[in-house]
Motif scaffolding. Structure first.
Motif, PDB file in Angstrom:
ATOM      1  N   ASP A 164       0.868  -1.173   0.000  1.00  0.00           N
ATOM      2  CA  ASP A 164       0.000   0.000   0.000  1.00  0.00           C
ATOM      3  C   ASP A 164       0.908   1.227   0.000  1.00  0.00           C
ATOM      4  OD1 ASP A 164      -1.660   2.155   0.599  1.00  0.00           O
ATOM      5  OD2 ASP A 164      -2.933   0.954   1.928  1.00  0.00           O
ATOM      6  N   LYS A 165       0.883   2.015  -1.073  1.00  0.00           N
ATOM      7  CA  LYS A 165       1.786   3.159  -1.204  1.00  0.00           C
ATOM      8  C   LYS A 165       1.507   4.235  -0.163  1.00  0.00           C
ATOM      9  CE  LYS A 165       2.823   2.325  -5.963  1.00  0.00           C
ATOM     10  NZ  LYS A 165       2.165   2.077  -7.179  1.00  0.00           N
ATOM     11  N   GLN A 166       0.264   4.320   0.285  1.00  0.00           N
ATOM     12  CA  GLN A 166      -0.080   5.316   1.297  1.00  0.00           C
ATOM     13  C   GLN A 166       0.453   4.907   2.677  1.00  0.00           C
ATOM     14  OE1 GLN A 166      -4.266   6.142   1.528  1.00  0.00           O
ATOM     15  NE2 GLN A 166      -4.009   7.770   3.033  1.00  0.00           N
ATOM     16  N   PHE A 167       0.469   3.596   2.955  1.00  0.00           N
ATOM     17  CA  PHE A 167       0.948   3.075   4.246  1.00  0.00           C
ATOM     18  C   PHE A 167       1.923   1.924   4.001  1.00  0.00           C
ATOM     19  CE2 PHE A 167      -3.427   4.600   4.958  1.00  0.00           C
ATOM     20  CZ  PHE A 167      -3.185   5.580   5.902  1.00  0.00           C
ATOM     21  N   PRO A 168       3.125   2.189   3.508  1.00  0.00           N
ATOM     22  CA  PRO A 168       4.049   1.117   3.147  1.00  0.00           C
ATOM     23  C   PRO A 168       4.579   0.305   4.334  1.00  0.00           C
ATOM     24  CG  PRO A 168       5.135   3.237   2.970  1.00  0.00           C
ATOM     25  CD  PRO A 168       3.688   3.508   3.248  1.00  0.00           C
ATOM     26  N   ASN A 169       4.530   0.871   5.533  1.00  0.00           N
ATOM     27  CA  ASN A 169       5.042   0.156   6.707  1.00  0.00           C
ATOM     28  C   ASN A 169       3.952  -0.524   7.530  1.00  0.00           C
ATOM     29  OD1 ASN A 169       7.732   0.886   6.181  1.00  0.00           O
ATOM     30  ND2 ASN A 169       7.362   2.907   7.095  1.00  0.00           N
ATOM     31  N   HIS A 170       2.703  -0.420   7.084  1.00  0.00           N
ATOM     32  CA  HIS A 170       1.604  -1.035   7.826  1.00  0.00           C
ATOM     33  C   HIS A 170       1.341  -2.444   7.301  1.00  0.00           C
ATOM     34  CE1 HIS A 170      -0.347   3.014   9.166  1.00  0.00           C
ATOM     35  NE2 HIS A 170       0.933   2.952   9.420  1.00  0.00           N
TER      36      HIS A 170
END
Length: 195
Positions: free
Chosen positions: A49-55
């Motif tokens: 997910d580019k918006q939340f790459p670390n989630h």
């Protein structure tokens, strides 16, 4: 193995946050010991997910497992329902509903609070020890060197060890028993009648 502090902390977090808590029981837990699936602790390539790459996920779910008893807690009812559906398809589970009696701890929900009681567990220990009708008595104990009045070995060391082990779980809600129990556990190898 679940630590007693976890059992006290997570349900209180769930209640104070208004999250969902479910209790499950897995039938034949020992028959399902191998995990052959891939478990992702980060987003797999191609699905980042580019918006939340670390989630890894958007909701919080805590799963406490002790052999075949499970607590599932989280902030997303839909996500918990999906998890329960997935677990049901892989294992024979029984949904016990909201948290009631887990690892010898009875939980009583009162508005925004949760009360932990081990009265039923304590009564079971007294029955196992043959002490159901004994009267309570404050027994003072030396904090330094225990005095042994009877050095004769106790004839059933296995029973002694079993009761001492059961009492360890009682310290979840009865911290006042910890010192005396620690003293008793120091004699597991050769308990005497006095112990």
């Amino acid at each position: 193995m679940v630590k007693p502090t976890t059992i006290k902390l997570l349900p209180s977090l769930v209640i104070s946050s208004g999250w969902v808590i479910k209790q499950l029981d897995v039938h034949n837990a020992f028959l399902n010991g191998s995990l052959s699936e891939t478990v992702y602790m980060k987003q797999p390539l191609g699905y980042i997910d580019k918006q939340f790459p670390n989630h890894v996920c958007s909701g919080f779910i805590y799963v406490i497992v002790y052999v075949d008893d499970i607590l599932v807690m989280g902030n997303d009812q839909g996500f918990i329902s999906s998890l329960l559906t997935a677990l049901s398809s892989a294992f024979k589970i029984r949904d016990l509903g909201e948290l009631g009696f887990f690892l010898g701890i009875e939980t009583i929900k009162c508005k925004d609070e949760i009360f932990l009681s081990q009265q039923r567990y304590m009564t079971d220990i007294l029955k196992r020890a043959g002490m159901t009708y004994c009267k309570p008595l404050a027994t003072h104990m030396s904090a330094y060197k225990p005095t042994i009045s009877n050095a004769n070995l106790y004839d059933d060391a296995t029973r002694y060890r079993s009761l001492a082990g059961a009492l360890q779980y009682l310290t979840v809600s009865r911290l006042d028993l910890s010192f005396a129990l620690n003293q008793l556990c120091q004699h597991m190898h050769a308990p005497t009648v006095s112990h």
